[in-house]
Write a protein that holds these residues in place. Structure first.
Motif, PDB file in Angstrom:
ATOM      1  N   VAL A  76      80.634  60.530  28.555  1.00 40.58           N
ATOM      2  CA  VAL A  76      80.732  61.994  28.622  1.00 40.58           C
ATOM      3  C   VAL A  76      80.819  62.593  27.221  1.00 40.58           C
ATOM      4  O   VAL A  76      80.027  63.458  26.843  1.00 40.58           O
ATOM      5  N   THR A  77      81.802  62.152  26.442  1.00 37.75           N
ATOM      6  CA  THR A  77      81.969  62.717  25.103  1.00 37.75           C
ATOM      7  C   THR A  77      80.842  62.278  24.164  1.00 37.75           C
ATOM      8  O   THR A  77      80.479  63.015  23.245  1.00 37.75           O
ATOM      9  N   THR A  78      80.284  61.096  24.401  1.00 34.17           N
ATOM     10  CA  THR A  78      79.158  60.644  23.585  1.00 34.17           C
ATOM     11  C   THR A  78      77.969  61.588  23.741  1.00 34.17           C
ATOM     12  O   THR A  78      77.351  62.010  22.752  1.00 34.17           O
ATOM     13  N   ALA A  79      77.652  61.941  24.981  1.00 33.11           N
ATOM     14  CA  ALA A  79      76.528  62.846  25.232  1.00 33.11           C
ATOM     15  C   ALA A  79      76.811  64.241  24.692  1.00 33.11           C
ATOM     16  O   ALA A  79      75.938  64.887  24.089  1.00 33.11           O
ATOM     17  N   LEU A  80      78.021  64.739  24.904  1.00 28.76           N
ATOM     18  CA  LEU A  80      78.368  66.073  24.417  1.00 28.76           C
ATOM     19  C   LEU A  80      78.242  66.156  22.897  1.00 28.76           C
ATOM     20  O   LEU A  80      77.792  67.168  22.351  1.00 28.76           O
TER      21      LEU A  80
ATOM     22  N   LYS B  40      72.797  51.707  23.479  1.00 35.52           N
ATOM     23  CA  LYS B  40      72.078  50.458  23.708  1.00 35.52           C
ATOM     24  C   LYS B  40      70.792  50.412  22.873  1.00 35.52           C
ATOM     25  O   LYS B  40      70.426  51.372  22.210  1.00 35.52           O
ATOM     26  N   GLN B  41      70.086  49.309  22.950  1.00 37.19           N
ATOM     27  CA  GLN B  41      68.905  49.100  22.118  1.00 37.19           C
ATOM     28  C   GLN B  41      67.837  50.162  22.325  1.00 37.19           C
ATOM     29  O   GLN B  41      67.196  50.602  21.374  1.00 37.19           O
ATOM     30  N   PHE B  42      67.639  50.581  23.572  1.00 41.67           N
ATOM     31  CA  PHE B  42      66.577  51.543  23.862  1.00 41.67           C
ATOM     32  C   PHE B  42      67.132  52.943  24.129  1.00 41.67           C
ATOM     33  O   PHE B  42      66.596  53.705  24.927  1.00 41.67           O
ATOM     34  N   GLU B  43      68.203  53.272  23.442  1.00 39.63           N
ATOM     35  CA  GLU B  43      68.812  54.596  23.563  1.00 39.63           C
ATOM     36  C   GLU B  43      67.791  55.698  23.279  1.00 39.63           C
ATOM     37  O   GLU B  43      66.966  55.594  22.378  1.00 39.63           O
ATOM     38  N   GLU B  44      67.865  56.741  24.082  1.00 40.18           N
ATOM     39  CA  GLU B  44      66.972  57.889  23.894  1.00 40.18           C
ATOM     40  C   GLU B  44      67.747  59.159  24.198  1.00 40.18           C
ATOM     41  O   GLU B  44      68.427  59.269  25.213  1.00 40.18           O
ATOM     42  N   ILE B  45      67.651  60.121  23.291  1.00 36.69           N
ATOM     43  CA  ILE B  45      68.320  61.409  23.459  1.00 36.69           C
ATOM     44  C   ILE B  45      67.296  62.503  23.224  1.00 36.69           C
ATOM     45  O   ILE B  45      66.596  62.504  22.210  1.00 36.69           O
TER      46      ILE B  45
END
Length: 290
Positions: free
Chosen positions: A120-124, A196-201
């Motif tokens: 939650v806080t990571t995305a925010l 993770k390795q294939f993180e996408e934002i």
């Protein structure tokens, strides 16, 4: 120096993906604990082996949490230290653990949280949402899986001006994207496979979410955290007119109206009527003809 009392339940956050995100306190406590209660013993056993930790594991998941809590309370009453971890992140938020914590507190025993990774806080933190006044955010967790209930929940978001954090599994993400299309131009920051390795934002509009998913086969894979950005706040009508007047001095009428609506959140048709009135009364002179 940190004290780790006996007869205490320790709620321990574990990585949401990257194993390096474990805290030094968590590693120390997991070594110190008499036993480790966990959501999935196989998953947690594999995790602990990465850190060279061997402990007795107790299964505590959504199907047995109330029953398992009784046994853990008895262990605590005997003076043991019990650690609880979920499969990833901070327990008792969207994962099991809340009933266990409540049972331990009801027995008059201590609960000590060890903070750490949280999706939650990571995305925010990556969404770039500035907090103003009492805007804040709400945590919606997983929306209903049934289509009708999910659509109803999304409809409710139309009236929610604050940011909303939503979790979703890969096999339901496409359905959720289609359901969120009626939110139109409201922005959504998508966090996929965070840490993770294939993180996408990525940040897209709600009505462009489904197209973003369809643009790459890998984009429907992995766990998702979505941050629905706050709704655009309309400025007072006087502010809309003031912005419109400034824009009309430099831009064509239609362009000025569009930008004023985007900036202030005021209805475009009202701004257009105001612009025509200002122009007809000679109060402004657009730089170019429309």
């Amino acid at each position: 120096m940190q004290h780790y009392p006996e007869s205490t339940l320790y709620v321990v956050a574990t990585p949401i993906g990257n194993l390096a995100d474990i805290s030094l306190r968590a590693l120390h406590l997991l070594q110190l604990a008499s036993v480790i209660a966990c959501e999935d013993t196989r998953h947690t056993q594999g995790l602990l082996r990465q850190y060279g930790i061997e402990k007795t594991l107790l299964p505590v998941h959504q199907h047995n949490e109330a029953e398992a809590a009784v046994g853990i309370v008895e262990r605590l009453q005997r003076g043991e230290r019990v650690a609880y971890v979920s499969d990833a992140g901070t327990p008792a938020v969207s994962d099991p653990g809340a009933r266990l914590v409540a049972a331990v507190r009801a027995a008059g025993l201590r609960v000590l949280p060890l903070p750490g990774a949280s999706s939650v806080t990571t995305a925010l933190s990556a969404a770039g949402i500035a907090q103003h006044g009492d805007s804040g955010f709400i945590f919606a967790g997983f929306l209903p899986s049934k289509a009708g209930e999910r659509d109803q929940a999304v409809t409710g978001l139309l009236a929610e001006a604050r940011a909303v954090v939503i979790l979703e599994a890969p096999h339901r993400i496409e359905a959720l994207a289609l359901a969120m299309a009626p939110l139109g131009q409201r922005l959504i920051t998508i966090g996929r496979e965070l840490t993770k390795q294939f993180e996408e934002i990525a940040t897209v509009t709600a009505d462009g979410f489904a197209a973003w998913l369809a643009a790459g086969a890998q984009r429907t894979r992995g766990e998702f955290v979505l941050v629905l950005h706050p709704a655009a706040q309309a400025l007072p009508a006087d502010d809309g007119s003031r912005v419109l007047i400034l824009l009309l001095a430099q831009l064509p009428l239609k362009t000025a109206v569009k930008l004023a609506a985007d900036i202030t959140g005021a209805p475009r048709n009202e701004l257009y009527e105001t612009a025509l009135k200002l122009k007809n009364e000679g109060l402004v002179s657009p730089s170019n003809k429309d």
